[in-house]
Structures are given as structure tokens and as C-alpha cells.
Design a protein around this motif. Structure first.
Motif, PDB file in Angstrom:
ATOM      1  N   GLU B 104       0.824  -1.218   0.000  1.00 21.85           N
ATOM      2  CA  GLU B 104       0.000   0.000   0.000  1.00 21.85           C
ATOM      3  C   GLU B 104       0.851   1.258   0.000  1.00 21.85           C
ATOM      4  O   GLU B 104       0.467   2.291  -0.551  1.00 21.85           O
ATOM      5  CB  GLU B 104      -0.901   0.016   1.242  1.00 21.85           C
ATOM      6  N   LEU B 105       2.022   1.187   0.664  1.00 20.20           N
ATOM      7  CA  LEU B 105       2.853   2.384   0.806  1.00 20.20           C
ATOM      8  C   LEU B 105       3.934   2.462  -0.280  1.00 20.20           C
ATOM      9  O   LEU B 105       4.849   3.272  -0.193  1.00 20.20           O
ATOM     10  CB  LEU B 105       3.466   2.450   2.208  1.00 20.20           C
ATOM     11  N   ILE B 179      17.007  13.899  12.548  1.00 22.27           N
ATOM     12  CA  ILE B 179      17.165  14.041  11.098  1.00 22.27           C
ATOM     13  C   ILE B 179      16.360  15.242  10.626  1.00 22.27           C
ATOM     14  O   ILE B 179      15.181  15.370  10.940  1.00 22.27           O
ATOM     15  CB  ILE B 179      16.693  12.760  10.392  1.00 22.27           C
ATOM     16  N   PRO B 181      14.961  17.368   7.294  1.00 22.06           N
ATOM     17  CA  PRO B 181      14.762  17.105   5.873  1.00 22.06           C
ATOM     18  C   PRO B 181      15.876  17.701   5.010  1.00 22.06           C
ATOM     19  O   PRO B 181      16.293  17.108   4.033  1.00 22.06           O
ATOM     20  CB  PRO B 181      13.410  17.736   5.582  1.00 22.06           C
ATOM     21  N   LEU B 216      16.317   5.939  12.898  1.00 24.40           N
ATOM     22  CA  LEU B 216      15.020   6.604  12.783  1.00 24.40           C
ATOM     23  C   LEU B 216      14.137   6.075  13.908  1.00 24.40           C
ATOM     24  O   LEU B 216      13.998   4.862  14.075  1.00 24.40           O
ATOM     25  CB  LEU B 216      14.424   6.262  11.415  1.00 24.40           C
ATOM     26  N   PRO B 230       4.514   0.588   8.932  1.00 27.16           N
ATOM     27  CA  PRO B 230       3.837   1.747   8.331  1.00 27.16           C
ATOM     28  C   PRO B 230       4.247   3.080   8.963  1.00 27.16           C
ATOM     29  O   PRO B 230       4.337   4.088   8.258  1.00 27.16           O
ATOM     30  CB  PRO B 230       2.344   1.466   8.562  1.00 27.16           C
ATOM     31  N   ALA B 231       4.506   3.103  10.278  1.00 30.60           N
ATOM     32  CA  ALA B 231       4.830   4.383  10.911  1.00 30.60           C
ATOM     33  C   ALA B 231       6.187   4.902  10.427  1.00 30.60           C
ATOM     34  O   ALA B 231       6.333   6.096  10.137  1.00 30.60           O
ATOM     35  CB  ALA B 231       4.831   4.234  12.429  1.00 30.60           C
ATOM     36  N   GLY B 234       5.859   5.945   6.870  1.00 34.32           N
ATOM     37  CA  GLY B 234       5.170   7.236   6.875  1.00 34.32           C
ATOM     38  C   GLY B 234       6.117   8.368   7.247  1.00 34.32           C
ATOM     39  O   GLY B 234       6.098   9.439   6.634  1.00 34.32           O
ATOM     40  N   ALA B 235       6.982   8.126   8.248  1.00 32.62           N
ATOM     41  CA  ALA B 235       7.947   9.161   8.647  1.00 32.62           C
ATOM     42  C   ALA B 235       8.888   9.489   7.494  1.00 32.62           C
ATOM     43  O   ALA B 235       9.230  10.651   7.262  1.00 32.62           O
ATOM     44  CB  ALA B 235       8.743   8.701   9.871  1.00 32.62           C
ATOM     45  N   TYR B 237       8.143   9.290   4.307  1.00 26.10           N
ATOM     46  CA  TYR B 237       7.376  10.151   3.394  1.00 26.10           C
ATOM     47  C   TYR B 237       7.359  11.584   3.928  1.00 26.10           C
ATOM     48  O   TYR B 237       7.522  12.543   3.177  1.00 26.10           O
ATOM     49  CB  TYR B 237       5.945   9.636   3.223  1.00 26.10           C
ATOM     50  N   GLY B 238       7.149  11.726   5.254  1.00 22.98           N
ATOM     51  CA  GLY B 238       7.130  13.063   5.849  1.00 22.98           C
ATOM     52  C   GLY B 238       8.460  13.777   5.669  1.00 22.98           C
ATOM     53  O   GLY B 238       8.507  14.967   5.372  1.00 22.98           O
ATOM     54  N   LEU B 239       9.562  13.025   5.816  1.00 26.35           N
ATOM     55  CA  LEU B 239      10.888  13.638   5.730  1.00 26.35           C
ATOM     56  C   LEU B 239      11.307  13.911   4.298  1.00 26.35           C
ATOM     57  O   LEU B 239      11.993  14.890   4.014  1.00 26.35           O
ATOM     58  CB  LEU B 239      11.940  12.704   6.344  1.00 26.35           C
ATOM     59  N   HIS B 242       7.593  15.861   1.532  1.00 31.93           N
ATOM     60  CA  HIS B 242       6.773  17.054   1.725  1.00 31.93           C
ATOM     61  C   HIS B 242       7.609  18.333   1.795  1.00 31.93           C
ATOM     62  O   HIS B 242       8.795  18.258   2.019  1.00 31.93           O
ATOM     63  CB  HIS B 242       5.943  16.913   3.002  1.00 31.93           C
TER      64      HIS B 242
END
Lengths: 242, 242
Positions: B104-105, B179, B181, B216, B230-231, B234-235, B237-239, B242
Motif C-alpha cells: 500500500e505504501l 534528522i 529534511p 530513525l 507503516p509508521a 510514513g515518517a 514520506y514526511g521527511l 513534503h
């Protein structure tokens, strides 16, 4: 050291506490702990205490209670960011998965919401939800048990929304601006809204945007709720903490 | 529109394809689709095709095959970041949860690794894992089926590691730098290493750091593997995104 849940007694050094019945049974009958064994007590409100099991005082009785003496007490600091999760409850076991994941990731309040495309009559079994949260606190070591608000209609929940910064899980739109960590104020409270399997309705989506919440997406594919909750909470950690 | 898996035939406009046996049964016997119904075909390699079910040509036979005509073909762009997941396989069903979440990710490759504190003889059932990945592709709409590498010893996997940027799920250390970005180069390939329930050993942790991977972490509590995968994705993706 094993974690036990002990919410209703003051946990201070040298005092003696009696574990709740279910925890006593687990300690004595399942794990067969002995006098002198160490255990860790969580009160669900931020206290973590190391304790020592005392010898049984009621060995003749059928139902034994576990007594223990507190050795050391730690007041855990509250999380720097108060995460609120608003969620359209999925069916049955998937809500348990959401509650466990939210506890592990440090959510402090969970508000179940009724959405247009959600399950018509979601389970709303606060007792069973509390048991799931307690089990998740014990397993993850989180001393802060998340609070659960009563089930609310979407618009009532949005009217009462008071987080400094809010996000919602969304289908990407072409004109959404990607979120940059620098955009965000240093927030004290952050909310994450996760819609039902069918998604937020267009009208709900507009209401969330109008209220100032930001659309948060991860990748282009469809996420099950068991994936969306941890992945979007993880993305918030990535955006806010690092 | 329903997704069906159709890996071994060229999907080009106007050609006719026969669905694999399991997919034919699902389409005709379970969903009872009729000639003229639309369906979406995924080949697992980035092609998504819209198709129309054709009338049955073998109605007399017991086992029916579903034939359909391709109407339109979309070549989906490969993900901008190639995510590799290295994972110490958890027991039984939890590995299925990991595989579904990874699909899914948008993970493109999964490498199961043998770690010091991992399950001694992890299940290594590539056939059953492939079935789980296919089901997850169909459910999430991801047209890129993740590849699965053979089970490898931790140090062999690390020696062959070629991602431009690597991360591993870690217990926080006081001197870890958070960390930012901005720290990260624009990576083409990113790896995420997730250890077993008992965690990476101290020696494995050192080896990962020495190889240039970054620790991480998400919050201070213990995450189950179903949450950690997933968490932490997801992190990332956030780092990164975005």
C-alpha cells in the motif's frame, strides 16, 4: 520487567498496593510470579513504578490478590506534542488495531466520529475499547492511556476542534501545496482526522479545509485504515519532530 | 472498478486476454460479472488497463475462462523514490500484515533478513508471500508488485546494500542527531531496515551505523512490527516528500 495496570491507587515509594483482580490473576496464576519478583506498574496517567511482589497474605483463599511494595516511582514527562486522533470507526477488529497503534504512537485522545460514508451503526463499546487501550499501554510501555471521547457527529466534532494544527488523511488534489516542515508553527496540540473506508464526503472535505486543516497524503494508492493511521501519524512525526 | 491480476500477457489496446484461472473464477463465479462489464487489469509491472468482459466462448465446459478486450492502457510512472524494505520476518500472519502495508505504501523491494534476535527459522514461503502481495496490489490499486529477495543473513544483506540513503528503526540514543529534511540528498533509492521483535543486536546496530545508515525513531514507546513498518515508512514520506 512485566508491566501491570494499576490505575486507582496512589503509587508512592514504600507504599503497598494491591493489583486489580485481573492483574492479580495474570501475575500469580498465569505468570506464576513469586514473592520478591520485580514488576512495573503503570497507572495510565504518566506514572511508572517499579515494585516487588510481597508474600501472599491470603494463601488459603481461592481468589488470591497480588500485593506489592513500591520501590521507585517515575513521573514520565507528557509528550511534547499532544496528538488527537479523530476517526470514523471501522468495523470490529480493525478498530482494535487502530486503538493499539494509536497507543503505541503516543496519541493522547481518540474521538470516534460519524461520517457520511462511514459504517451506519459503528460499534461504540467503550468498555472493550478501554481494555484494548490498557493492553496496548502494557505492551508498549506507554504510561499515558489515551482518553476516548464519546462518539460524535462529524460537524459537532469539527465545531469543537481546538488543536493548534490539524491534518486530515485525504485523496491528493492537484492544487494542494505540499506541506513543508518550516510551514508549521511549533504546535502544542495536533489533530489528525481519518475518514471512513469510503473517504470523507466532498462536503466534509470542504468543511475540514475551511476550518484550516491541511490535507495529508502518503503515496497514490488506497490505504486500509490499519495502514493509514500509523503511516499518517508517522508522517506527522517526520514533519513535526525531526 | 474491480482490479484483476494479469501478469503474463501483453496488455495493449484492442487485444484480447484470458484472465488467469483464479481470477476467472473470481470474476465469473464469485462476482458473477457479465459480458460487457468493465474491469481493471494490473500486470504488477506498472501497467493498468481498462477492459471489457467478452461473452463466454466455452459455456459448456465446467471450468470457464474469462476473456476480455483491452480498451485503454495506462503506463503508470515509477515511484520517484525507490523504497527498499529490509525486514526480519515476524511470525506467521504478522508477515502478511507487513507485506500488505508495504505494498500500500509503495515499497518496490522487500528483503527478508536473518538477525541475531530474530525468529530462529522464519517462514520463507515465497509463494504464499507472492499471493499476499498480489491481493494487496489489487486492493490498493498499486500497479507495481513489490519484488521479494531471497532470505539473507544480516551481514550479507548489508554488504549488498546499495540504496543512496538508508535508515533503520532504532531505540533512541542520547547522542543521535535528529534528522532534518534538509540533511538529506535527493535520493533515488531509500532503504528502511526493521529489526526483529527483540531489536537489532548491539553489533548489528553498530554495523548499520558504520555503513552510513541513519537511526530513525518514532516516540519513546515499543512498537509492534505491524505498527513500526507503516509508521516508519510514513515518517520517511514526511521527511522526504513534503
Amino acid at each position: 520487567m512485566r508491566n501491570f495496570y494499576c490505575p486507582d491507587q496512589p503509587l508512592t515509594p514504600d507504599c503497598t498496593v494491591e493489583l486489580p483482580a485481573a492483574e492479580s490473576t495474570h501475575a500469580l496464576r498465569v505468570l506464576r510470579l513469586q514473592a520478591g519478583d520485580r514488576l512495573q506498574l503503570l497507572n495510565g496517567s504518566g506514572i511508572r513504578a517499579e515494585a516487588e511482589l510481597l508474600p501472599p497474605t491470603n494463601a488459603g483463599r481461592r481468589q488470591q490478590e497480588a500485593h506489592c511494595r513500591i520501590i521507585a516511582v517515575e513521573h514520565c514527562p507528557e509528550p511534547a506534542i499532544a496528538l488527537h486522533l479523530y476517526i470514523a470507526p471501522p468495523r470490529g477488529k480493525n478498530m482494535d488495531a487502530v486503538l493499539r497503534t494509536a497507543t503505541e504512537l503516543g496519541v493522547i485522545r481518540i474521538t470516534p466520529i460519524l461520517c457520511r460514508y462511514g459504517v451506519a451503526k459503528p460499534e461504540n463499546d467503550k468498555d472493550s475499547w478501554q481494555q484494548t487501550l490498557i493492553a496496548a499501554c502494557k505492551q508498549s510501555g506507554n504510561p499515558f492511556q489515551p482518553a476516548i471521547s464519546p462518539l460524535q457527529a462529524f460537524h459537532d466534532a469539527l465545531a469543537g476542534h481546538d488543536a493548534t494544527t490539524g491534518f486530515f488523511g485525504a485523496v491528493p488534489r492537484d492544487n494542494d501545496q505540499p506541506i513543508q516542515p518550516g510551514d508549521l508553527p511549533s504546535p502544542h496540540t495536533v489533530s489528525l482526522w481519518i475518514g471512513p473506508e469510503g473517504g470523507f464526503s466532498l462536503e466534509e472535505d470542504e468543511a475540514l479545509r475551511t476550518a484550516g486543516l491541511r490535507a495529508l497524503t502518503i503515496g497514490p494508492w488506497i490505504l486500509r485504515v490499519e495502514t493509514a493511521v500509523p503511516a499518517l501519524l508517522g508522517a506527522l512525526y517526520g514533519l513535526l519532530e525531526h
